[in-house]
Motif scaffolding. Structure first.
Motif, PDB file in Angstrom:
ATOM      1  N   ILE A 186       0.839  -1.199   0.000  1.00 25.32           N
ATOM      2  CA  ILE A 186       0.000   0.000   0.000  1.00 25.32           C
ATOM      3  C   ILE A 186       0.876   1.253   0.000  1.00 25.32           C
ATOM      4  O   ILE A 186       0.642   2.208  -0.751  1.00 25.32           O
ATOM      5  N   ASP A 187       1.915   1.250   0.836  1.00 27.23           N
ATOM      6  CA  ASP A 187       2.789   2.420   0.955  1.00 27.23           C
ATOM      7  C   ASP A 187       3.533   2.715  -0.342  1.00 27.23           C
ATOM      8  O   ASP A 187       3.843   3.866  -0.645  1.00 27.23           O
ATOM      9  N   THR A 188       3.858   1.665  -1.097  1.00 26.42           N
ATOM     10  CA  THR A 188       4.608   1.853  -2.338  1.00 26.42           C
ATOM     11  C   THR A 188       3.707   1.844  -3.568  1.00 26.42           C
ATOM     12  O   THR A 188       4.192   1.876  -4.691  1.00 26.42           O
ATOM     13  N   ASN A 189       2.384   1.775  -3.342  1.00 27.25           N
ATOM     14  CA  ASN A 189       1.395   1.810  -4.426  1.00 27.25           C
ATOM     15  C   ASN A 189       1.621   0.696  -5.440  1.00 27.25           C
ATOM     16  O   ASN A 189       1.564   0.912  -6.655  1.00 27.25           O
ATOM     17  N   LEU A 190       1.903  -0.508  -4.951  1.00 27.06           N
ATOM     18  CA  LEU A 190       2.058  -1.663  -5.837  1.00 27.06           C
ATOM     19  C   LEU A 190       0.853  -2.575  -5.674  1.00 27.06           C
ATOM     20  O   LEU A 190       0.322  -2.735  -4.583  1.00 27.06           O
ATOM     21  N   ALA A 191       0.442  -3.179  -6.791  1.00 32.48           N
ATOM     22  CA  ALA A 191      -0.700  -4.095  -6.740  1.00 32.48           C
ATOM     23  C   ALA A 191      -0.300  -5.375  -6.030  1.00 32.48           C
ATOM     24  O   ALA A 191       0.830  -5.832  -6.128  1.00 32.48           O
ATOM     25  N   LEU A 192      -1.235  -5.951  -5.298  1.00 34.26           N
ATOM     26  CA  LEU A 192      -0.977  -7.209  -4.585  1.00 34.26           C
ATOM     27  C   LEU A 192      -2.211  -8.093  -4.692  1.00 34.26           C
ATOM     28  O   LEU A 192      -3.298  -7.702  -4.282  1.00 34.26           O
ATOM     29  N   SER A 193      -2.029  -9.286  -5.252  1.00 26.51           N
ATOM     30  CA  SER A 193      -3.128 -10.235  -5.375  1.00 26.51           C
ATOM     31  C   SER A 193      -2.953 -11.355  -4.372  1.00 26.51           C
ATOM     32  O   SER A 193      -1.862 -11.558  -3.828  1.00 26.51           O
ATOM     33  N   LEU A 194      -4.027 -12.101  -4.135  1.00 19.07           N
ATOM     34  CA  LEU A 194      -3.946 -13.225  -3.203  1.00 19.07           C
ATOM     35  C   LEU A 194      -2.957 -14.286  -3.695  1.00 19.07           C
ATOM     36  O   LEU A 194      -2.159 -14.791  -2.895  1.00 19.07           O
ATOM     37  N   PRO A 195      -2.948 -14.654  -4.997  1.00 16.66           N
ATOM     38  CA  PRO A 195      -1.935 -15.625  -5.464  1.00 16.66           C
ATOM     39  C   PRO A 195      -0.505 -15.132  -5.237  1.00 16.66           C
ATOM     40  O   PRO A 195       0.368 -15.911  -4.867  1.00 16.66           O
ATOM     41  N   GLU A 196      -0.279 -13.814  -5.451  1.00 15.06           N
ATOM     42  CA  GLU A 196       1.065 -13.281  -5.243  1.00 15.06           C
ATOM     43  C   GLU A 196       1.443 -13.340  -3.764  1.00 15.06           C
ATOM     44  O   GLU A 196       2.570 -13.694  -3.407  1.00 15.06           O
ATOM     45  N   LEU A 197       0.490 -12.990  -2.891  1.00 15.59           N
ATOM     46  CA  LEU A 197       0.745 -13.073  -1.455  1.00 15.59           C
ATOM     47  C   LEU A 197       1.033 -14.509  -1.047  1.00 15.59           C
ATOM     48  O   LEU A 197       1.922 -14.771  -0.231  1.00 15.59           O
ATOM     49  N   SER A 198       0.310 -15.468  -1.625  1.00 20.12           N
ATOM     50  CA  SER A 198       0.524 -16.883  -1.329  1.00 20.12           C
ATOM     51  C   SER A 198       1.926 -17.314  -1.710  1.00 20.12           C
ATOM     52  O   SER A 198       2.579 -18.072  -0.993  1.00 20.12           O
ATOM     53  N   ARG A 199       2.400 -16.802  -2.859  1.00 16.53           N
ATOM     54  CA  ARG A 199       3.764 -17.146  -3.276  1.00 16.53           C
ATOM     55  C   ARG A 199       4.793 -16.555  -2.326  1.00 16.53           C
ATOM     56  O   ARG A 199       5.797 -17.211  -2.004  1.00 16.53           O
ATOM     57  N   LYS A 200       4.561 -15.327  -1.872  1.00 13.08           N
ATOM     58  CA  LYS A 200       5.499 -14.701  -0.940  1.00 13.08           C
ATOM     59  C   LYS A 200       5.601 -15.493   0.357  1.00 13.08           C
ATOM     60  O   LYS A 200       6.661 -15.565   0.980  1.00 13.08           O
ATOM     61  N   LEU A 201       4.474 -16.078   0.797  1.00 14.29           N
ATOM     62  CA  LEU A 201       4.430 -16.811   2.066  1.00 14.29           C
ATOM     63  C   LEU A 201       4.625 -18.307   1.887  1.00 14.29           C
ATOM     64  O   LEU A 201       4.606 -19.060   2.859  1.00 14.29           O
ATOM     65  N   GLY A 252      -3.856   3.303  -5.248  1.00 16.09           N
ATOM     66  CA  GLY A 252      -4.091   2.086  -6.017  1.00 16.09           C
ATOM     67  C   GLY A 252      -5.475   1.922  -6.608  1.00 16.09           C
ATOM     68  O   GLY A 252      -5.799   0.831  -7.104  1.00 16.09           O
ATOM     69  N   PHE A 253      -6.307   2.963  -6.583  1.00 14.19           N
ATOM     70  CA  PHE A 253      -7.619   2.861  -7.211  1.00 14.19           C
ATOM     71  C   PHE A 253      -7.491   3.161  -8.702  1.00 14.19           C
ATOM     72  O   PHE A 253      -6.605   3.921  -9.125  1.00 14.19           O
ATOM     73  N   SER A 254      -8.382   2.578  -9.483  1.00  9.53           N
ATOM     74  CA  SER A 254      -8.265   2.703 -10.937  1.00  9.53           C
ATOM     75  C   SER A 254      -8.510   4.128 -11.407  1.00  9.53           C
ATOM     76  O   SER A 254      -7.902   4.584 -12.370  1.00  9.53           O
ATOM     77  N   GLN A 256     -10.709   8.194 -10.019  1.00  9.49           N
ATOM     78  CA  GLN A 256     -11.362   8.904  -8.920  1.00  9.49           C
ATOM     79  C   GLN A 256     -12.779   8.400  -8.681  1.00  9.49           C
ATOM     80  O   GLN A 256     -13.254   8.365  -7.540  1.00  9.49           O
ATOM     81  N   THR A 257     -13.461   7.964  -9.740  1.00  8.48           N
ATOM     82  CA  THR A 257     -14.826   7.458  -9.584  1.00  8.48           C
ATOM     83  C   THR A 257     -14.833   6.190  -8.727  1.00  8.48           C
ATOM     84  O   THR A 257     -15.659   6.034  -7.813  1.00  8.48           O
ATOM     85  N   HIS A 258     -13.894   5.296  -9.030  1.00  7.47           N
ATOM     86  CA  HIS A 258     -13.769   4.059  -8.240  1.00  7.47           C
ATOM     87  C   HIS A 258     -13.437   4.385  -6.786  1.00  7.47           C
ATOM     88  O   HIS A 258     -14.032   3.839  -5.851  1.00  7.47           O
ATOM     89  N   PHE A 259     -12.506   5.321  -6.602  1.00  7.30           N
ATOM     90  CA  PHE A 259     -12.119   5.747  -5.256  1.00  7.30           C
ATOM     91  C   PHE A 259     -13.321   6.315  -4.498  1.00  7.30           C
ATOM     92  O   PHE A 259     -13.583   5.968  -3.343  1.00  7.30           O
ATOM     93  N   SER A 260     -14.099   7.190  -5.145  1.00  8.01           N
ATOM     94  CA  SER A 260     -15.254   7.816  -4.500  1.00  8.01           C
ATOM     95  C   SER A 260     -16.306   6.785  -4.108  1.00  8.01           C
ATOM     96  O   SER A 260     -16.898   6.866  -3.021  1.00  8.01           O
ATOM     97  N   ARG A 261     -16.511   5.788  -4.985  1.00  6.67           N
ATOM     98  CA  ARG A 261     -17.525   4.773  -4.700  1.00  6.67           C
ATOM     99  C   ARG A 261     -17.145   3.939  -3.482  1.00  6.67           C
ATOM    100  O   ARG A 261     -17.965   3.693  -2.590  1.00  6.67           O
TER     101      ARG A 261
END
Length: 296
Positions: A186-201, A252-254, A256-261
């Motif tokens: 989040i701090d570095t504004n990088l995308a993170l998916s569950l499969p990627e997190l699973s690989r890291k762990l 990391g929102f796509s 401003q509309t997505h962010f506002s919603r």
């Protein structure tokens, strides 16, 4: 019987390999294959899969895989009742009040550090658990699982009541690791998916998904990521240095509309409305400060 599991077992799974060959199936033919092949081989060759989501030998919650085997086969060897909490402590990374658990865990972790996962670690691990079983079998009064001494229990109780509540409910190490990884992304504004997190762990994605909500405020992985992004957005909005479009991008929102919603879903108001609240609060604080200085 044929048994099948993932490649490179670590010590908690090696304990189960020892148990299979010692008390369940002495002629066991155990295959070690890539994770994605475990269930297909089980189905196609009639092999018994273990330590794999979708198999009957899979640990959940506060039980380890060793517990699953003991329950499934109703093994009554009293020495196993001594071994079980020690192995559970090692597998789940949780302290156990047994005076034996810490010592065995130190030896086991030292073995895992000095030998990479593979055939040699499995061979040495089996010897280690055979030695643990031999020791447990010779304990006095082994017909009944040994009770912890009153002294040990009092030490544990004293430690518990003198801890802060937050320390008593401290989350497992893997939960802290996930939280740190997510915050870093989040701090570095990088995308993170569950499969990627699973690989890291080095964890099974399905297992991680099922376990995630239990330790993360009853949220799914996606809900938790969105919450952390919103929290980051709130920090940036407090600074009043960026436009809402910039904040949406930085968190990391796509768009401003997505962010506002998503923001509106969390707070019941738009980011623009929240900015107005922040500014009004700051103006009140400035006015109160000026008033205090004038009165002084």
């Amino acid at each position: 019987m044929k048994w099948v599991t993932r490649l490179h077992p670590k010590l908690d799974r090696i304990a189960c390999i020892w148990l299979i060959r010692k008390l369940i199936d002495q002629q066991a033919d155990i295959q070690y294959v890539p994770e994605h092949r475990v269930i297909p081989i089980s189905r196609n060759e009639g092999a018994i899969a273990f330590d794999m989501s979708g198999s009957e030998y899979f640990a959940w919650g506060d039980q380890c895989l060793f517990d699953v085997f003991l329950r499934k086969h109703r093994l009554q060897d009293p020495a196993l009742a001594v071994m079980s909490p020690i192995i559970r402590s090692m597998a789940l990374n949780k302290p156990d009040p047994s005076p034996y658990a810490a010592g065995f865990r130190a030896v086991a972790e030292g073995l895992a550090i000095s030998i990479p996962p593979g055939d040699e670690l499995t061979r040495q691990g089996v010897i280690l658990f055979e030695a643990l079983h031999a020791w447990a079998s010779q304990l006095p009064g082994i017909s009944q699982p040994p009770e912890y001494s009153e002294h040990v229990l009092m030490e544990v109780f004293h430690k518990f009541v003198t801890q802060k509540y937050s320390d008593r409910v401290r989350k497992p190490m893997w939960v802290q690791e996930i939280a740190a990884i997510v915050q870093d992304q989040i701090d570095t504004n990088l995308a993170l998916s569950l499969p990627e997190l699973s690989r890291k762990l080095n964890a099974n994605p399905e297992y991680l998904s099922n376990e995630f909500s239990r330790d993360f405020e009853d949220m799914t992985f996606g809900e938790y990521i969105r919450k952390k992004r919103i929290e980051k957005a709130l920090e940036l909005m407090e600074e009043e240095k960026y436009s809402l479009t910039e904040i949406a991008y930085m968190t990391g929102f796509s768009d401003q509309t997505h962010f506002s919603r998503i923001f509106n879903r969390h707070f019941g108001k738009t980011p623009t409305g929240h900015l107005k609240t922040i500014r009004a609060q700051k103006n009140r604080e400035v006015a109160e400060t000026v008033e205090e200085e004038e009165e002084g």
